[in-house]
Scaffold this motif. Sequence first.
Motif, PDB file in Angstrom:
ATOM      1  N   GLU A 297       0.820  -1.204   0.000  1.00 45.65           N
ATOM      2  CA  GLU A 297       0.000   0.000   0.000  1.00 45.65           C
ATOM      3  C   GLU A 297       0.858   1.259   0.000  1.00 45.65           C
ATOM      4  OE1 GLU A 297      -3.717   1.837  -0.247  1.00 45.65           O
ATOM      5  OE2 GLU A 297      -3.140  -0.276  -0.425  1.00 45.65           O
ATOM      6  N   ILE A 298       1.920   1.266   0.809  1.00 45.17           N
ATOM      7  CA  ILE A 298       2.822   2.421   0.844  1.00 45.17           C
ATOM      8  C   ILE A 298       3.466   2.627  -0.519  1.00 45.17           C
ATOM      9  CG2 ILE A 298       4.996   3.289   1.798  1.00 45.17           C
ATOM     10  CD1 ILE A 298       4.230   1.848   4.423  1.00 45.17           C
ATOM     11  N   THR A 299       3.909   1.546  -1.127  1.00 45.85           N
ATOM     12  CA  THR A 299       4.544   1.629  -2.446  1.00 45.85           C
ATOM     13  C   THR A 299       3.600   2.239  -3.469  1.00 45.85           C
ATOM     14  OG1 THR A 299       5.910  -0.320  -1.970  1.00 45.85           O
ATOM     15  CG2 THR A 299       5.651   0.307  -4.278  1.00 45.85           C
ATOM     16  N   ASN A 300       2.354   1.762  -3.482  1.00 44.02           N
ATOM     17  CA  ASN A 300       1.390   2.275  -4.452  1.00 44.02           C
ATOM     18  C   ASN A 300       1.080   3.748  -4.210  1.00 44.02           C
ATOM     19  OD1 ASN A 300       1.204  -0.225  -5.695  1.00 44.02           O
ATOM     20  ND2 ASN A 300      -0.559  -0.880  -4.488  1.00 44.02           N
ATOM     21  N   LEU A 301       0.952   4.130  -2.949  1.00 45.57           N
ATOM     22  CA  LEU A 301       0.636   5.522  -2.630  1.00 45.57           C
ATOM     23  C   LEU A 301       1.768   6.462  -3.022  1.00 45.57           C
ATOM     24  CD1 LEU A 301      -1.059   5.061   0.868  1.00 45.57           C
ATOM     25  CD2 LEU A 301      -2.177   5.830  -1.245  1.00 45.57           C
ATOM     26  N   MET A 302       3.002   6.054  -2.738  1.00 43.66           N
ATOM     27  CA  MET A 302       4.128   6.908  -3.092  1.00 43.66           C
ATOM     28  C   MET A 302       4.340   6.928  -4.597  1.00 43.66           C
ATOM     29  SD  MET A 302       6.746   6.257   0.120  1.00 43.66           S
ATOM     30  CE  MET A 302       7.737   7.726  -0.201  1.00 43.66           C
ATOM     31  N   ASP A 303       4.054   5.829  -5.254  1.00 43.83           N
ATOM     32  CA  ASP A 303       4.142   5.773  -6.711  1.00 43.83           C
ATOM     33  C   ASP A 303       3.155   6.758  -7.345  1.00 43.83           C
ATOM     34  OD1 ASP A 303       4.838   4.972  -9.254  1.00 43.83           O
ATOM     35  OD2 ASP A 303       3.663   3.134  -9.212  1.00 43.83           O
ATOM     36  N   ASP A 304       2.013   6.956  -6.690  1.00 38.98           N
ATOM     37  CA  ASP A 304       0.982   7.858  -7.212  1.00 38.98           C
ATOM     38  C   ASP A 304       1.189   9.307  -6.806  1.00 38.98           C
ATOM     39  OD1 ASP A 304      -0.282   5.673  -8.341  1.00 38.98           O
ATOM     40  OD2 ASP A 304      -1.744   5.441  -6.720  1.00 38.98           O
ATOM     41  N   TYR A 305       2.168   9.583  -5.954  1.00 39.47           N
ATOM     42  CA  TYR A 305       2.272  10.920  -5.357  1.00 39.47           C
ATOM     43  C   TYR A 305       2.557  12.010  -6.389  1.00 39.47           C
ATOM     44  CZ  TYR A 305       3.226  14.450  -1.810  1.00 39.47           C
ATOM     45  OH  TYR A 305       3.182  15.577  -1.026  1.00 39.47           O
ATOM     46  N   SER A 306       3.206  11.645  -7.477  1.00 45.00           N
ATOM     47  CA  SER A 306       3.511  12.650  -8.502  1.00 45.00           C
ATOM     48  C   SER A 306       2.246  13.215  -9.124  1.00 45.00           C
ATOM     49  CB  SER A 306       4.390  12.044  -9.596  1.00 45.00           C
ATOM     50  OG  SER A 306       3.709  10.976 -10.247  1.00 45.00           O
ATOM     51  N   GLU A 307       1.154  12.468  -9.096  1.00 47.86           N
ATOM     52  CA  GLU A 307      -0.112  12.957  -9.614  1.00 47.86           C
ATOM     53  C   GLU A 307      -0.909  13.701  -8.543  1.00 47.86           C
ATOM     54  OE1 GLU A 307      -2.218   9.708 -11.312  1.00 47.86           O
ATOM     55  OE2 GLU A 307      -0.575   9.113 -12.646  1.00 47.86           O
ATOM     56  N   VAL A 308      -0.635  13.374  -7.280  1.00 48.73           N
ATOM     57  CA  VAL A 308      -1.351  14.006  -6.173  1.00 48.73           C
ATOM     58  C   VAL A 308      -0.772  15.381  -5.850  1.00 48.73           C
ATOM     59  CG1 VAL A 308      -1.922  13.794  -3.708  1.00 48.73           C
ATOM     60  CG2 VAL A 308      -1.988  11.772  -5.188  1.00 48.73           C
ATOM     61  N   ASP A 309       0.557  15.473  -5.781  1.00 49.11           N
ATOM     62  CA  ASP A 309       1.205  16.722  -5.360  1.00 49.11           C
ATOM     63  C   ASP A 309       2.580  16.839  -6.021  1.00 49.11           C
ATOM     64  OD1 ASP A 309       2.084  18.991  -4.119  1.00 49.11           O
ATOM     65  OD2 ASP A 309       1.873  18.248  -2.068  1.00 49.11           O
ATOM     66  N   PRO A 310       2.606  17.082  -7.336  1.00 46.66           N
ATOM     67  CA  PRO A 310       3.893  17.171  -8.044  1.00 46.66           C
ATOM     68  C   PRO A 310       4.770  18.315  -7.557  1.00 46.66           C
ATOM     69  CG  PRO A 310       2.092  17.903  -9.458  1.00 46.66           C
ATOM     70  CD  PRO A 310       1.458  17.286  -8.246  1.00 46.66           C
ATOM     71  N   GLU A 311       4.168  19.387  -7.057  1.00 42.73           N
ATOM     72  CA  GLU A 311       4.961  20.529  -6.600  1.00 42.73           C
ATOM     73  C   GLU A 311       5.816  20.158  -5.394  1.00 42.73           C
ATOM     74  OE1 GLU A 311       1.680  20.662  -7.156  1.00 42.73           O
ATOM     75  OE2 GLU A 311       1.588  21.888  -8.979  1.00 42.73           O
ATOM     76  N   THR A 312       5.222  19.447  -4.435  1.00 43.28           N
ATOM     77  CA  THR A 312       5.982  19.041  -3.258  1.00 43.28           C
ATOM     78  C   THR A 312       7.083  18.063  -3.640  1.00 43.28           C
ATOM     79  OG1 THR A 312       4.162  19.406  -1.716  1.00 43.28           O
ATOM     80  CG2 THR A 312       5.857  17.841  -1.037  1.00 43.28           C
ATOM     81  N   LEU A 313       6.787  17.130  -4.525  1.00 42.63           N
ATOM     82  CA  LEU A 313       7.787  16.157  -4.949  1.00 42.63           C
ATOM     83  C   LEU A 313       8.980  16.857  -5.585  1.00 42.63           C
ATOM     84  CD1 LEU A 313       8.256  13.076  -5.053  1.00 42.63           C
ATOM     85  CD2 LEU A 313       7.285  13.111  -7.363  1.00 42.63           C
ATOM     86  N   GLU A 314       8.709  17.838  -6.415  1.00 46.52           N
ATOM     87  CA  GLU A 314       9.789  18.593  -7.062  1.00 46.52           C
ATOM     88  C   GLU A 314      10.558  19.418  -6.045  1.00 46.52           C
ATOM     89  OE1 GLU A 314      12.315  20.281  -9.827  1.00 46.52           O
ATOM     90  OE2 GLU A 314      10.849  18.681 -10.219  1.00 46.52           O
ATOM     91  N   ALA A 315       9.843  20.050  -5.114  1.00 50.58           N
ATOM     92  CA  ALA A 315      10.500  20.905  -4.132  1.00 50.58           C
ATOM     93  C   ALA A 315      11.369  20.105  -3.166  1.00 50.58           C
ATOM     94  CB  ALA A 315       9.449  21.693  -3.352  1.00 50.58           C
TER      95      ALA A 315
END
Length: 343
Positions: A297-315
Amino acid sequence: MRNSHFASALAVAALATLAGCSSDADPIEETTAGTTSDAAVSEDVEWPSEITLALIPNENVTDLVTSVAPLTDYLSEELGLTVEGVVTKDYQAAVEAIGSGQAHIAIADAGSLAAAEDLYGAHAVLQDVRFGASQYAAQAFTNNPDKYCDDEPVEATYPATGQTFLYCNGVASGDDNSGVGPVGFDALSKIEPGTTVAFGNTTSPAGYQLPVLALEELGLSIDDVEQVPVTGNDTLIMAVYNGDAEVGFAYWDARSAIDESEVPDLGEKVVVFGLSEMYPNGGVVLSDELPEDLRTEITNLMDDYSEVDPETLEALFSQTDWVPADPAAIDLAREVNARFSGE
């Protein structure tokens, strides 16, 4: 690019460097509710009520504490448990935190992913994506293309910035410039004893470790060349540009780190003649103490994070995505760990 360097036995004392990411800077507390230290977990094992995510500090830890909250809040809400962030001194401390149970998720470099798997049975699950790729090559460059190029250098566009540089030995041509190796790296065999070579820090895969492995595979010793040690990819490039070294190594394409207005002829005087095999970006590793279904579940959620909050991932990480980890790529990081441990 995240660097890696592990001794054969990581120091447990590194755990003392952990500091809480919560606003009141409380120390890490052991998670007790529902956790299991049994290596063989099954899907029906109760999930813990709290887990810890370890990160490496940037220049301002307070900023990291604040900026990581969107990620930990997202995981907490989606998982239905509390995910706390912690800052570690370095990647070694993050691995030790995974091994001791003080952290359950670590975001680290590729060498750390391999070390956590080998030392503590952890699971490398995701790799970072930067410039559209989860791996990168070391590039070899020179101010003496007549010696190292088997063909005439050609112009090609570096897609990340649109800059134009010279390449040879089939590394790139026109708009076909992907940075995917290996290609042309066997031209390192033309390095003669006494040649001045600019290497990066010994912990740098692109600036030192991958080139040294390639030289050794060609029967060359690093002790046979005149090493020009520098720190920073821009200084590696400039050492070759200025003639302090005939050959240098950095990530693809580090020439873009130099201000064009200050060095307008850089792309003509410094020619890339080879790319190493691909080295993995860092990524995410999960403790084996977590139940298997929770890891999934953690893997899937983090894999999807770029669609949820791309700004935070980039920052946070200067990346655009996470993708499933490639075991073969992690094996190369493992090989590098084994070769350079203790240096």
